[in-house]
Motif scaffolding. Structure first.
Motif, short mmCIF file in Angstrom:
data_model
loop_
_atom_site.label_atom_id
_atom_site.label_comp_id
_atom_site.label_asym_id
_atom_site.label_seq_id
_atom_site.Cartn_x
_atom_site.Cartn_y
_atom_site.Cartn_z
N ALA A 92 -10.31 27.93 23.06
CA ALA A 92 -11.70 27.60 22.78
C ALA A 92 -12.49 27.39 24.06
N ALA A 93 -11.94 26.63 24.99
CA ALA A 93 -12.64 26.34 26.24
C ALA A 93 -12.82 27.59 27.10
N GLY A 94 -11.96 28.57 26.91
CA GLY A 94 -12.07 29.81 27.66
C GLY A 94 -13.11 30.77 27.09
N TRP A 98 -18.59 29.28 22.38
CA TRP A 98 -18.51 28.01 21.66
C TRP A 98 -19.46 26.99 22.29
N GLY A 99 -20.04 26.14 21.44
CA GLY A 99 -20.81 25.00 21.91
C GLY A 99 -19.88 23.80 22.08
N ARG A 100 -20.18 22.69 21.42
CA ARG A 100 -19.32 21.51 21.55
C ARG A 100 -17.96 21.76 20.88
N ILE A 101 -16.94 21.19 21.48
CA ILE A 101 -15.56 21.36 21.01
C ILE A 101 -14.96 19.97 20.86
N ALA A 102 -14.71 19.58 19.62
CA ALA A 102 -14.08 18.29 19.34
C ALA A 102 -12.63 18.54 18.94
N VAL A 103 -11.71 17.77 19.54
CA VAL A 103 -10.30 17.88 19.20
C VAL A 103 -9.85 16.55 18.61
N ALA A 120 -0.37 19.08 30.88
CA ALA A 120 -1.62 19.29 31.62
C ALA A 120 -1.70 20.71 32.18
N ALA A 121 -0.56 21.35 32.38
CA ALA A 121 -0.57 22.72 32.89
C ALA A 121 -1.27 23.66 31.92
N VAL A 122 -1.23 23.33 30.63
CA VAL A 122 -1.89 24.16 29.62
C VAL A 122 -3.35 23.79 29.47
N SER A 123 -3.65 22.49 29.50
CA SER A 123 -4.94 22.01 29.01
C SER A 123 -5.86 21.37 30.04
N ALA A 124 -5.44 21.22 31.29
CA ALA A 124 -6.26 20.47 32.26
C ALA A 124 -7.67 21.04 32.39
N THR A 125 -7.77 22.35 32.52
CA THR A 125 -9.10 22.98 32.66
C THR A 125 -9.93 22.77 31.42
N ALA A 126 -9.30 22.89 30.24
CA ALA A 126 -10.03 22.74 28.99
C ALA A 126 -10.50 21.30 28.79
N LEU A 127 -9.66 20.33 29.16
CA LEU A 127 -10.05 18.93 29.01
C LEU A 127 -11.19 18.56 29.95
N THR A 132 -15.88 19.68 25.83
CA THR A 132 -14.71 19.16 25.13
C THR A 132 -14.76 17.64 24.98
N ALA A 133 -14.42 17.18 23.78
CA ALA A 133 -14.27 15.74 23.53
C ALA A 133 -13.02 15.53 22.70
N ILE A 134 -12.18 14.57 23.11
CA ILE A 134 -10.99 14.19 22.34
C ILE A 134 -11.36 13.03 21.42
N VAL A 135 -11.07 13.19 20.14
CA VAL A 135 -11.32 12.14 19.14
C VAL A 135 -9.97 11.61 18.70
#
Length: 237
Positions: A92-94, A98-103, A120-127, A132-135
């Motif tokens: 999604a982040a790539g 997409w606009g806002r991305i809630a996880v 973090a090797a998978v998701s650091a850039t996306a986070l 991106t917002a983590i819920v």
């Protein structure tokens, strides 16, 4: 679901194990710590959930939702149900459309593994992406909150499928009430996409009964074993 790779290389190494309100969650590694091809896997209550060996179906979950949206929809909002090993969020982040991305992720351990651990090797850039917002919440409860935010797409991957849930409470997500809650969180024409390790004709029927249209099931070939699938339905206008 059985691990989709050859386990002959030896037993996995447990990196973290935690007990919480939903049971036990474990992060394991197969391969040496300095091996770039090492595989990380998440186990919940003794049930294999997912690993980093492939990821194509988790990524396809997000792409299929975007493909099903009208092409002229500007900056659509996305909710990803389940952080997992991070492939859906990375996909999604790539994608700049997409606009806002809630996880939505209920396990604090999983979030920690992404922020400060091996995932973090998978998701650091996306986070780090400002969209991106983590819920930190249980997905079923989050969807049922009154006056919650509305999304253009819900991409849900918290179980091995509608017929194979991680915890008994998750069955409510695939019930008539759960699907009604999903529809209420979708804008007209919005997409519900649900990952599964196997197709479910019964769930297709449930989607139609809940008022979703253009219901279909897409198969995604994986490295080993039977294909994964994505169930897709569109909320009516």
């Amino acid at each position: 679901m059985q691990p989709p790779y050859d386990t002959a290389a030896g037993p996995p190494v447990t990196l973290d194990r935690r007990d919480g309100p939903y049971g036990e969650v474990v992060l394991r590694r197969r391969g040496a710590a300095d091996d770039a091809d090492a595989v990380f896997e998440i186990i919940a209550n003794g049930c294999f959930l997912m690993d980093t060996s492939d990821g194509r179906s988790e990524r396809r979950l997000v792409r299929a939702a975007l493909d099903a949206l009208p092409a002229d929809r500007s900056a659509p909002a996305l909710l990803i149900g389940g952080l997992g090993v991070g492939f859906s969020l990375a996909e999604a982040a790539g994608e700049p459309r997409w606009g806002r991305i809630a996880v939505v992720e209920r396990e604090a351990a999983v979030v920690d593994w992404h922020r400060d651990g091996p995932l973090a090797a998978v998701s650091a850039t996306a986070l780090a992406d400002p969209r991106t917002a983590i819920v930190r919440a249980d997905l079923v409860a989050h969807l049922q909150e009154p006056d919650g935010p509305v999304y253009d797409a819900l991409c849900l991957d918290i179980d091995n499928g509608p017929d194979w849930t991680v915890t008994e409470d998750n069955t409510g997500l695939y019930s008539p009430a759960g699907l009604a809650a999903c529809a209420a969180r979708l804008a007209p024409g919005g997409v519900l996409a649900v990952w599964s390790a196997r197709p479910s004709a019964a769930f297709e029927g449930s989607l139609r009964n809940a008022g979703f249209t253009r219901v279909r099931t897409e198969e995604i070939a994986v490295a080993r074993g039977v294909p994964d699938v994505v169930h897709i339905g569109i909320r009516g206008a």
